[in-house]
Design a protein around this motif. Structure first.
Motif, PDB file in Angstrom:
ATOM      1  N   THR A 157       8.336   4.056   5.230  1.00 22.79           N
ATOM      2  CA  THR A 157       7.209   4.319   4.341  1.00 22.79           C
ATOM      3  C   THR A 157       5.867   4.339   5.069  1.00 22.79           C
ATOM      4  OG1 THR A 157       7.145   1.971   3.869  1.00 22.79           O
ATOM      5  CG2 THR A 157       8.367   3.354   2.331  1.00 22.79           C
ATOM      6  N   PRO A 188      -1.306  10.482   6.930  1.00 20.89           N
ATOM      7  CA  PRO A 188      -1.781  11.683   6.222  1.00 20.89           C
ATOM      8  C   PRO A 188      -2.148  12.845   7.141  1.00 20.89           C
ATOM      9  CG  PRO A 188      -3.023   9.720   5.549  1.00 20.89           C
ATOM     10  CD  PRO A 188      -2.170   9.320   6.702  1.00 20.89           C
ATOM     11  N   LEU A 229      -4.379   3.943  -0.726  1.00 16.22           N
ATOM     12  CA  LEU A 229      -5.288   4.002   0.418  1.00 16.22           C
ATOM     13  C   LEU A 229      -6.369   5.055   0.191  1.00 16.22           C
ATOM     14  CD1 LEU A 229      -2.859   3.630   3.447  1.00 16.22           C
ATOM     15  CD2 LEU A 229      -4.451   1.931   2.534  1.00 16.22           C
ATOM     16  N   ILE A 241       2.544   5.404   6.511  1.00 18.84           N
ATOM     17  CA  ILE A 241       1.694   6.485   5.999  1.00 18.84           C
ATOM     18  C   ILE A 241       0.911   7.166   7.122  1.00 18.84           C
ATOM     19  CG2 ILE A 241      -0.282   6.980   4.507  1.00 18.84           C
ATOM     20  CD1 ILE A 241       0.665   4.477   2.876  1.00 18.84           C
ATOM     21  N   PHE A 262       0.808  -1.220   0.000  1.00 18.19           N
ATOM     22  CA  PHE A 262       0.000   0.000   0.000  1.00 18.19           C
ATOM     23  C   PHE A 262       0.843   1.271   0.000  1.00 18.19           C
ATOM     24  CE2 PHE A 262      -2.449  -3.379   1.943  1.00 18.19           C
ATOM     25  CZ  PHE A 262      -3.593  -3.334   1.171  1.00 18.19           C
ATOM     26  N   ASP A 263       0.354   2.283  -0.691  1.00 20.47           N
ATOM     27  CA  ASP A 263       0.925   3.614  -0.529  1.00 20.47           C
ATOM     28  C   ASP A 263      -0.227   4.603  -0.352  1.00 20.47           C
ATOM     29  OD1 ASP A 263      -0.112   4.355  -3.031  1.00 20.47           O
ATOM     30  OD2 ASP A 263       1.772   3.910  -4.047  1.00 20.47           O
ATOM     31  N   GLU A 264       0.107   5.860  -0.154  1.00 18.23           N
ATOM     32  CA  GLU A 264      -0.938   6.820   0.214  1.00 18.23           C
ATOM     33  C   GLU A 264      -2.002   6.952  -0.875  1.00 18.23           C
ATOM     34  OE1 GLU A 264       0.640  10.130   2.213  1.00 18.23           O
ATOM     35  OE2 GLU A 264      -1.289  11.158   2.401  1.00 18.23           O
TER      36      GLU A 264
END
Ligand SMILES: Nc1ncnc2c1ncn2[C@@H]1O[C@H](COP(=O)(O)OP(=O)(O)O)[C@@H](O)[C@H]1O
Ligand SMILES: Nc1ncnc2c1ncn2[C@@H]1O[C@H](COP(=O)(O)OP(=O)(O)O)[C@@H](O)[C@H]1O
Ligand SMILES: Nc1ncnc2c1ncn2[C@@H]1O[C@H](COP(=O)(O)OP(=O)(O)O)[C@@H](O)[C@H]1O
Ligand SMILES: Nc1ncnc2c1ncn2[C@@H]1O[C@H](COP(=O)(O)OP(=O)(O)O)[C@@H](O)[C@H]1O
Ligand code: SF4
Ligand code: SF4
Ligand code: SF4
Ligand code: SF4
Ligand SMILES: [Mg+2]
Ligand SMILES: [Mg+2]
Ligand SMILES: [Mg+2]
Ligand SMILES: [Mg+2]
Lengths: 473, 473, 473, 473
Positions: free
Chosen positions: B314, B318, A60, B316, A55-57
């Motif tokens: 990495t 936000p 997601l 995440i 997963f990366d931002e």
């Protein structure tokens, strides 16, 4: 082994699921997946590797929706193919569904054949698709999830903790013996069901309780509801969750794992006392046991081996010599602590014995005078059919061998495994509520060619537990 | 901060360099690079990320050669651009050269200008290229590496541990004050020079000794040679290597890091005793100190926080809330150990104080009655100009604040930092041989706007140490 | 639209399938997949992107087996999700199966519901899984592939060209109207079935013939067999394969596509002659038509626009201005050919009209005095329900507009579309054997809300064509 | 060969540079790079592969600044290593500089040695870094760019078209013989200098004129300025740009490339007429020549080979058979056009002859009766030392062989190369202004071991051309 999670939130749940999977990453590093539902459609992303790699931002961000499931996998059944990565999603009668599970069915082949006789095709080779079919088959007839789960409990044999998403609702249920763990938590604005309580902690939530063996739980915007579908004469909680698999900071079926391990460590000294200069864990899985040993023995706790934090799945070892040396790179001996010392070294368990042997020789090469090996589980003598990846009897070093033989096999000065009795004491449950299959060779359900002391299951149907308060502790 | 390594072997050295970099990974996670020389040409591969991410088996296979350098970087100077990743390679007078270094020059701008006045252009913004130019400049004149290193020691100001490859030879030298570490090891079929002894261990080699401050060492097929280029009135080994930066299992300038930390832990109790139910480290950097504290106090060692092993670069986060919650996912409180308890929590150091404050509040949320913070370094009061990435005075919580103020700032029940005296005792060297700049504000060399107690350096030229035996312990 | 291929060989077929997919790449650039069977198990690899991006040598090497399927996709139904990438694989009654198809079913929803009523769940949203279920459903009853395909032809509505792998056999069939193409070729050591003959050419094979509408073909180690399952009163070959979709060098249902286009080009001059200095194609799709126009008119063929060969799916156009300019980067005007000239510009078809308008203005900006637009298809007036991705009536520039209005809409000096009659003549088949739905609004089968002139289908069951010779031309 | 571009704009130039590189992609597919300057600092991104692979939207967004350079590379000198990818950037006397160039120096080694004697080290193995040093060396003395370029023209031997960024200015200059192309364009809000006029077209700009041989041009916010640094007795424009290398739609040194090729095609018929059914190009490089041939002969132009648009650098061909078959997959014969026909096939040039031989055999296998090969260049007899990657004399099929021998070598029915005279006529320049080295063996400058007819160069220093109007045509 696998880690599963289902979440209902007020806003998007992809980030909370991601955090929960991070907390459950130790339960499976092969692949990861998330599915969410936003009121209209299903979003999903799955892939091989660690949660951090899959997963990366941006990904997601695209997984919209207030209900969802997550999964990390260490494969027990099913080949290593893309379609097998969970959650398994499908459309059925106009509804979007998804399912993820932890455990292992022992009658998959039979169920598969039954469905194929009706013309059903299977696009994966997983238990999960079989469970999805059993549920869909029953839902089609009665339309009620309680009936579908009842059908599961009647037809599925083996271990299964399941999270099931049906659009804006997440259901969760656990086999009538409660073999694999599953618990319920309250978050700021919703609910979570997950394999271990550390996932509840990761969301800063409150652990409500474990899902009961044979229970069906439903979380949704309306709150939390539950119904007891089946009840067994006894349970069969897997003792290996306490010994090795679960995180030390999880609370499973009411017991703090760290505490169980520490008590095992204490018993290890009382059962087989020895004089030594220091007690050292094999990090990380032996740490809790070793602190217990240090407490009861008074021998100072000091790390004789330091673990390299960066060794992952991709470490390169082209030659045999490299592979042997890898243990040394992973676990570096602290010569200043070891030279000319008598050491008690504590690990959670011994499977094939190759790693233990290497560790003991590393310590001896570093100058240790005596290396007393103490092990946090009784000898493993038989395979597991219920979801833990264990080798065959032939490969298990303790299967059919005496303590003396194993001791010599791993080059230890002395060797002691904790007794089954002390293990049961440390867990603090009746033996009849535990699975001890791989330690005793006697399993909690019928398995072809093995001895069993099966529990008896009654299918009741308790009425809906509408009083949500009851859940709020 | 950076980790460096140079290896001479009988066969290909790319795999040994890779293993050495794995052992040094904690010294820099931003980028990694390897250069090798096979008798004819130079091979190299570099990239952003962890060693495991930058290299795979195919790449290592293509890095042929029996001599080579490796580097892991945490940037102190130079922007985050591809050219800046070390080793820096160049051709000069028909020879293939490569260089990698750890440290920070304080007169880079001046040196750069001097070269530019002569028409020299710079393709990177690193100290490394400047050092390469100083060396090349002198080599052009005399052709002797001793002269080139002498020129370095005369012209370079600041800290520098350097490995330099000139085709089939690897040179290594350390600034006359020995600020950053560098040691020499013997492997099965060659030699290694590296930042910390754990890299020698990773190759199952034997630590010979540290490179002496001001010494130039050369390893090649012929064996190991050395010459003392400069000698100082005192040294200035960075105390932060012992406090936090180095691995606990490294031996640096003759002292086992774990031992230094454990002694600091003991001093922490003796300097500020307190009654408590348990002593718990902030993992991992507080572990060694905490075991020392437990030993001298008799308070049982028990982990109150469990570290998630999977959180990497990495992760995440936000939102601001996510970022605050991240500490909780990284360090999960073990409620069963904490509730209604009085806890001593030990960490290596406090920089900005934000993490300490969060940890203390996590423990209080989990029910801790008292949280006594004990810190393995004296208060950090000033920046580092010598290679450690520290914030400005404004951001350092202890700069210009009393112990009471800091205690309130982080919400601790009580707070104690180890004294400078106990720190020096634990290391076991005269204060005159240590850099304590960031703790006392007095640096071992002149830095504009700061106080200094500079060492005086003599440029001698000891004769070649041809008797290789001397190195073999 | 999609491209499909099935191959039986003497050795591994993954490389031949890869080459065939390269030849069919124009039929779909969104995703690609290959499945093979090696006598024991199924291998597969699929992913988003071009064939060149999805496969590398290692991957092809792991796709072992002498029978296999391949697919390239341009999506018509089904969302853009990983599970939807074809081939679709499944296990059924102990056999490994795989399926890939080109076309579009018009009764998918109805079929899906029927299966769901029986408890069947669907893990993808594609027609392919529905077809797989129809086949499996019938195979379960009779075990015969002829019956399964008969069931398909009775139950499936719409267009479908299918390749189906059942372990060591590859079956292929085409809907009774033959809407989408499918042909058979002989290779050095086996057989190939594929969407277009260029895939046969890519393997240096010989085109045997097209699969007949309603025919079932089987290729295996034993050779090639066939049976006619259904026969229709007329066919409905899609005219857009000739106009635009197929490669110019393919032979489809007996006609060389290049030839059809060249004849259309000739008709374009005869139907609407004009005086001009040069005739230029819109490359590449207008080239063949333009050479025909040049031949019949005597006006010299000269390229007024040169196509940039490197523009792919990833071209970046952040602003609206960039997007408008993109046509200019893709198609650069050759000013020296255009300035002060009267130009006939030929393209295969006009859909929304935006590109045509931009091209004409680019030519005018480059100094063209007159731009006469000639179009290789009649005006597109209605959508396609049979597998070609066309916009709605609202977006089609020619839907409900006069020739004059369209001409003004695209800024052309004059405009002419080829007539339906000349198109039919150029193809050289009776109109009753062609689908002209999107041009006339009359479809070859019932579609809700549209006019139709449906063909009538008889279900015969010709005996197995065991005489393989018959196929060898 | 390489493609270079320099742009000055009103806003960010990364997107315009990206578009320009797309237009120049045919000049180099091995790597690509962009550097920009935003008034404060330099931004850059470079990597191996096509422009489309090296850049994405995020990357372009981070390349801020109103001045910048771009480069695509096909390597002539320098190994395939990351540092060698252009633009080459450096800091010098406090200024950020960048340089990119197209061409090949013949005295690099000598220059390199001179610098190394002064202590200079080189971090790449490219001509570019050498040119950067020559410029910096002179700038250091006089600080004037005119002097630096004068130094280049005096010291550099070989071909070089250079773009040089010095913060907010972009300089461009071309060797005194004008061997490689370079032109100037006006965009909406700035200027562009680039290898071919198609890059000006891509930005919807206006071609102003070519940079003159020996001229130095500067573009900046202030506009466009120029000064003539050197003047030669004659020029030496590379004829291979017209024959093959440049895009057909480019205008180079005043001539439209398509036109030159078309005229060569016409001459090919007049020099060696033949009767045939059709004339067909080897796409794409033979297209323009073939249309000329068709015009002068009256033989219809029809494609006998269709090029697969998707074959790129990554096409997989494990076996020798695969490699031979690859030409067939790339160029598929249209049997319907070829069978029993006599064909004239036109290509731009023959180098080793292997591809020509395969193509002719493909046509014969497809049934061609006669295959007459016509070639748009005279026989290539000698290597190129000036930037075009050509094989050695031994590998060149025409070197030392008669026309008859080559014809037999490639299995053609007949063979004709255009004459040197017709080539010169088609270009329309005096022979003294062209390089014909590889065709005649006589080069425009001294090259060791080769014949030469060198031009004589005068170093003048024309005054600054401050009247910008002059440039606006
Ligand atoms: N700090 C810690 N204290 C106690 N137990 C820990 C700690 N960190 C991880 N564990 C436990 O260690 C186990 C992981 O085992 P470990 O030895 O690190 O890996 P391996 O699987 O290679 O043996 C998990 O059961 C986890 O609960
Ligand atoms: N098992 C261990 N025992 C003692 N110290 C350790 C151990 N593992 C790592 N360390 C030390 O911990 C430090 C790493 O710090 P850590 O707290 O894990 O990370 P962070 O940089 O986030 O504070 C290193 O100095 C290393 O020497
Ligand atoms: N050399 C050629 N001669 C004739 N037709 C061609 C040629 N190359 C490709 N085609 C045809 O061009 C079509 C591709 O269309 P093109 O205009 O290149 O793309 P777009 O889809 O952007 O319009 C295909 O139908 C193919 O058959
Ligand atoms: N449509 C076209 N008409 C004329 N020339 C073209 C066209 N497209 C590309 N070219 C020219 O073809 C050349 C590319 O050559 P090509 O034969 O496609 O590749 P290869 O390098 O494999 O021979 C370039 O010189 C370009 O100018
Ligand atoms: S057999 Fe062992 S590992 Fe398997 S469930 Fe039972 S206790 Fe756990
Ligand atoms: S100032 Fe502090 S961190 Fe820097 S070198 Fe000195 S002791 Fe180390
Ligand atoms: S409607 Fe048009 S595009 Fe669709 S199948 Fe018929 S002819 Fe082809
Ligand atoms: S030798 Fe040939 S290829 Fe080279 S520059 Fe001269 S004409 Fe061009
Ligand atoms: Mg372990
Ligand atoms: Mg820490
Ligand atoms: Mg087109
Ligand atoms: Mg060509």
């Amino acid at each position: 082994m696998c880690g599963i999670v289902g979440i209902i939130g007020a806003g998007d749940v992809s980030i909370p699921i991601y955090y929960a999977l991070y907390a459950l990453q130790h339960r499976g590093q092969e692949s990861a997946g998330i599915t969410t539902f936003d009121g209209k459609t299903l979003f999903k992303h799955k892939g091989p590797g660690l949660v951090a790699e899959v997963f990366d931002e941006d990904i997601l961000h695209e997984l919209k929706g207030f209900s969802g499931l997550g999964h990390v996998r260490y494969p027990t059944t099913g080949e290593k193919i893309a379609e097998n990565i969970q959650p398994f999603t499908f459309r059925f009668m106009g509804r979007f569904c998804a399912i993820a599970h932890n455990g292992n069915l022992t009658n998959t082949e039979k169920l598969r054949e039954e469905f194929e006789k009706r013309g059903q095709i299977f696009s994966t080779t997983t238990d999960t698709e079989v469970i999805g079919n059993v549920i869909a088959d029953e839902l089609r007839k009665s339309g009620r999830m309680e009936d579908a789960v009842l059908a599961c409990m009647k037809r599925l044999e083996g271990s299964y903790s399941v999270v099931f998403l049906s659009e804006d609702k997440v259901y969760a249920f656990r086999d009538p013996l409660g073999i694999r763990p599953l618990c319920i938590g309250k978050t700021k604005d919703g609910y979570i069901v997950c394999s271990e309580s550390v996932a509840v902690d990761a969301l800063n939530g409150t652990l409500i309780r474990d899902v009961r063996p044979g229970e069906l739980v439903c979380i949704s915007k309306k709150g939390l509801e539950s119904v007891q579908i089946a009840e067994s004469s006894g349970h069969a909680h897997c003792v290996f969750e306490y010994i090795y698999f679960a995180r030390a900071d999880s609370v499973i079926d009411g017991r703090l794992v760290y505490d169980v391990r520490r008590k095992i460590g204490q018993a290890l000294y009382l059962e087989a006392p020895v004089k030594a200069d220091l007690v050292s864990p094999v990090p990380d899985s032996g740490i809790a046991h070793a602190t217990g040993y240090s407490e009861s023995s008074g021998i100072p706790y000091r790390e004789g081996l330091i673990k390299n934090r960066y060794m992952g799945r991709t470490f390169i070892m082209p030659t045999q010599e490299d592979r042997e040396n890898a243990v040394r790179i992973k676990l570096n001996p602290v010569k200043g602590h070891i030279k000319d010392k008598s050491i008690v070294i504590v690990d959670d368990s011994i499977v094939r014995g190759t790693t233990s042997k290497r560790i003991i020789n590393i310590l001896k090469d570093a100058g240790a005078e005596e290396v007393h090996m103490r092990v946090g589980s009784p000898p493993i003598k038989a395979p597991c059919y219920l979801g833990v990846d264990m080798p065959t009897r032939e490969e298990l070093i303790a299967s059919g061998k005496s303590n003396e033989e194993v001791k010599e096999g791993i080059d230890a000065t002395s060797l002691h495994h904790v007794s089954v009795e002390s293990l049961i004491d440390a867990i603090g449950m009746p033996a009849d509520d535990l699975c001890l299959g791989c330690l005793t060779g006697v399993y909690p359900l019928w398995i072809k060619g093995e001895k069993a002391c099966p529990r008896y299951t009654d299918f009741i149907k308790g009425s809906y537990q509408t009083n949500i308060k009851e859940f709020d502790e």
